[in-house]
Design a protein around this motif. Sequence first.
Motif: not given
Length: 510
Positions: A34-38, A43-48, A95-104
């Motif tokens: 599993e990976h962390q949910q941020h 309303g904001w949901v992000e992944h690393d 390197a990722p430019l910030g966290r990924a913005i999740v579909w939710q």
Amino acid sequence: MVERHVMSIDQGTNSTRCILFDHRGRLVSVAQREHQQHFPRPGWVEHDAMEIWQNLRRVVPESLAAAGVDPGQVSAIGLANQRETTVLWDRRTGAPLGRAIVWQDTRTAPLVEELARRPGEDFFLDRCGLPPSTYFSALRVRWLFDHVKGLEQRARDGEVLFGTMETWLVWNLTGGTDGGLHITDVTNAGRTMLMNIRTLTWDEDLLAFFGVPRIMLPEIRSSAELYGDARALVPGVGITAALGDQQAALFGQTCFSPGEAKCTYGTGSFLLLNTGTEPVRSRHGLLTTVAYQIGDQKPVYALEGSIAVTGALVQWFRDRLGLISSAPEIETLARTVEDNGGCYIVPAFSGLFAPRWRSDARGVIVGLTSYITKGHLARAVLEATGWQTREVVDAMNADSSVPLRELKVDGGMTADNLLMQFVADVLDVPVVRPMVAETVSLGAAYAAGLAAGYWPDLEGLRRNWHRAGQWLPDMDPAHRAAEYENWQRAVERSLGWVRQPHPADPPPDA
């Protein structure tokens, strides 16, 4: 003779898995992390994205070791992924430019409202088959350009790469900064609002409208062909398939003929109906999407009903309310009562998706009295998934010339027999579950094996499908109609809710 396998990488909303399948489509080994949910703001949901890549680096060798095989015994690799989650990374450093913005994530809701006014829904439906929604990737890219100083110019200068999760993982698997492939497949590209649904190429009008430079976009490929060989983790093994997770589940359920449908019950739930080689424009709130494309064959299309919150509601019940300690306990708790006690839960945590597409909707619990116990709440949680499925099927029947006669189901929630019986009851059609429940992973494996010659044709894949369970409808029609009316009244409450700003809220332009 040495046994060979197909490797499936399933990068989902909550975890990343690596599964090996054999010639009969049987699961040989699985490794999962599993990976962390941020949740940095409401309303904001992000992944690393880097955490997800590191997790893949762990699960691939774990899966190989569990099966007792080496990379030389892997015939092909297929990927399935959470589709609209958006990753931007530095072309030079990786390197990722910030966290990924999740579909939710719903931070783009103000943009959606603007698009609905200008240029209007038809502009998008005619080109990409999708309505304006917080669901899709293009709006997230635009939001990032508007809120991260200098990012848009860097993208135009060719310094920034965009992708959904399969693009990010393939790029890393094939070399990353040292010549990694920057590609996506038609099923994932079709969820960006940037791909033309008929030509399967990036649409110039949409790119211009959103201000997304083509140089940052991956090359669009079919769902099943040799993309290239892996250089990391399984060196020399061909990567031969990529599909969005829900299209992968449709493929894994062998829904290869028009009129066949499946619903995957996971974090959200997604019902797809194969409509054949011509796109069907929905008039009732469904999405027109590419189901899959095998090599240079004609693409196959689908109608999709996307439900944002189903399994996530069970997680909320467990983690936020603490009323159960594990997800399977919800069925046991729900069976302590005969019905919902007049209580209904509308889980509009990310607004409501199909068929309503209302990002302003908010979750509500309706019908609370002193009679209600946690058992009634548990039952209302499960029934929310059934009623949301019913709304999607009603829309699908209205759009399709042939009404749904059977629903194939998969995903973690199908282990809940009470829920599956309720779905059959409210749809009034049989619900069937396959022997292999991991159909997202299986679909990616099937497509990869098909492209690599591991399986000969689609009919060979059909012969691998075996039924494990079936639920037949057994609800009084009058009771079904009355309960459905109560559910729709609860939804109206959800649509009418307006949250007042709180002093602790960040300013809108923060």
